[in-house]
Scaffold this active site. Structure first.
Site, PDB file in Angstrom:
ATOM      1  CB  CYS B  86      -2.587  12.092  -1.221  1.00 34.77           C
ATOM      2  SG  CYS B  86      -1.322  13.251  -1.772  1.00 34.77           S
ATOM      3  CG  HIS B 203      -1.595   8.556  -4.555  1.00 32.49           C
ATOM      4  ND1 HIS B 203      -2.825   9.180  -4.520  1.00 32.49           N
ATOM      5  CD2 HIS B 203      -0.688   9.535  -4.375  1.00 32.49           C
ATOM      6  CE1 HIS B 203      -2.662  10.481  -4.334  1.00 32.49           C
ATOM      7  NE2 HIS B 203      -1.371  10.721  -4.248  1.00 32.49           N
ATOM      8  CD  GLU B 205      -5.248   6.624  -5.312  1.00 35.88           C
ATOM      9  OE1 GLU B 205      -4.772   6.032  -4.325  1.00 35.88           O
ATOM     10  OE2 GLU B 205      -5.085   7.836  -5.507  1.00 35.88           O
TER      11      GLU B 205
END
Lengths: 79, 231
Positions: B86, B203, B205
């Site tokens: 990002c 994302h 994560e």
């Protein structure tokens, strides 16, 4: 010394903000407007004597930070 | 394997990355403050999401001149692994480690939602755990994810299989309808020529534990770790 820097999107790069503003102007019956491009305007105060290498350094500032050469053009004006 | 997570003023996904790498993947992880330049001993650097320097001027443009970034560029040029997520992806394009630029989303809206992604290249160290053409689901959360690159550079990127993830339908169709932000060719993630620097807008994560809604992102971290062990 004061320098003015204008940063504008290159031709062919889509400008979503400009398009939204164009849509609003049309909605307000300003039908004569055919395109809007939004850019940035910056004023820089420089502490330098006249006649030095300020033009070169201003161009370098634009190339490296103030504009992104991938999508933007820049123009420098000096007072 | 030792991971370093760069922290800029305004990073806000640094703790998520730390949590996943440390507690889910069981790796050695350290934070690296952007003014501390010692990257010795790290195997992989993660540039996390967030709003470094408030996104002033252009996203990632000020962070790119943080003291640590010169060392990140040297680290990458020596073959060290660098992952930009990002805002991290935006910093990598601004720093020149990856081509192109991330512009404002075409509809001017900040988009926060799960998207389908097609794995376009699974022969990278970051994606070896995915199947070729596999469709995965990861969250996106960005206002400036509209990837732009000019025609000749796009052709060069395509020629070298630099496009790693594209926005697609659940069936893997890379169509305009599946494009959330206006990115050229639905591009969501790219890799550099040397194959050691990956940037992506979604994302991973945030999708690494089933209790949080998905595990497709964990495969990316797993791929990095397994690749490192084999090397």
């Amino acid at each position: 010394m004061k320098a003015k820097v204008y940063v504008t999107l290159k031709k062919g790069v889509l400008d979503p903000q400009g398009r939204a503003v164009l849509g609003a102007l049309k909605h307000m019956d300003f039908d004569e407007v055919t395109d809007v491009r939004i850019g940035k305007f910056m004023e820089l105060e420089l502490d330098v004597p006249e006649g030095g290498d300020e033009d070169k350094r201003l161009a370098e500032m634009c190339e490296r930070l103030l504009a992104n050469p991938v999508i933007e053009n820049y123009r420098i004006e000096r007072d | 394997m030792r991971f370093g997570i760069l922290v800029f003023p305004g990073s806000n996904c640094d703790h998520d990355c730390y949590h996943v790498l440390k507690h889910v993947m069981g790796q050695d992880v350290r934070y690296i403050w952007h003014k501390d330049g010692d990257l010795k001993g790290f195997d992989c650097l993660v540039l996390p999401g967030g709003f470094s320097y408030g996104d002033y001027l252009r996203t990632g443009s000020i962070a790119r001149f943080s003291p640590v970034m010169d060392d990140v560029v040297s680290f990458a040029n020596k073959g060290g692994l660098v992952l930009g997520i990002c805002n991290g992806f935006q910093i990598l394009t601004e720093s020149g480690l990856l081509p192109g630029v991330l512009m404002m989303n075409k509809d001017l809206k900040f988009i926060c939602s799960d998207v389908n992604l097609k794995v376009e290249n699974n022969s990278t160290v970051f994606t070896s755990g995915y199947k070729a053409g596999e469709v995965i689901s990861l969250p996106i959360a960005h206002g400036d994810g509209n990837f732009f690159i000019d025609g000749p550079e796009l052709a060069a990127l395509r020629d070298r299989d630099g496009v790693v993830f594209t926005y697609s339908t659940a069936e893997g169709e890379v169509s305009p309808e599946a494009n959330p932000n206006g990115s050229v060719d639905n591009i969501a993630g790219i890799i550099n020529k040397a194959g050691n620097v990956l940037g992506l807008m979604p994302h991973p994560e945030r999708a690494s534990e089933s209790i949080l809604g998905g595990e497709d992102g964990r495969v990316l971290f797993q791929s990095i770790i397994e690749g490192f062990v084999l090397s």
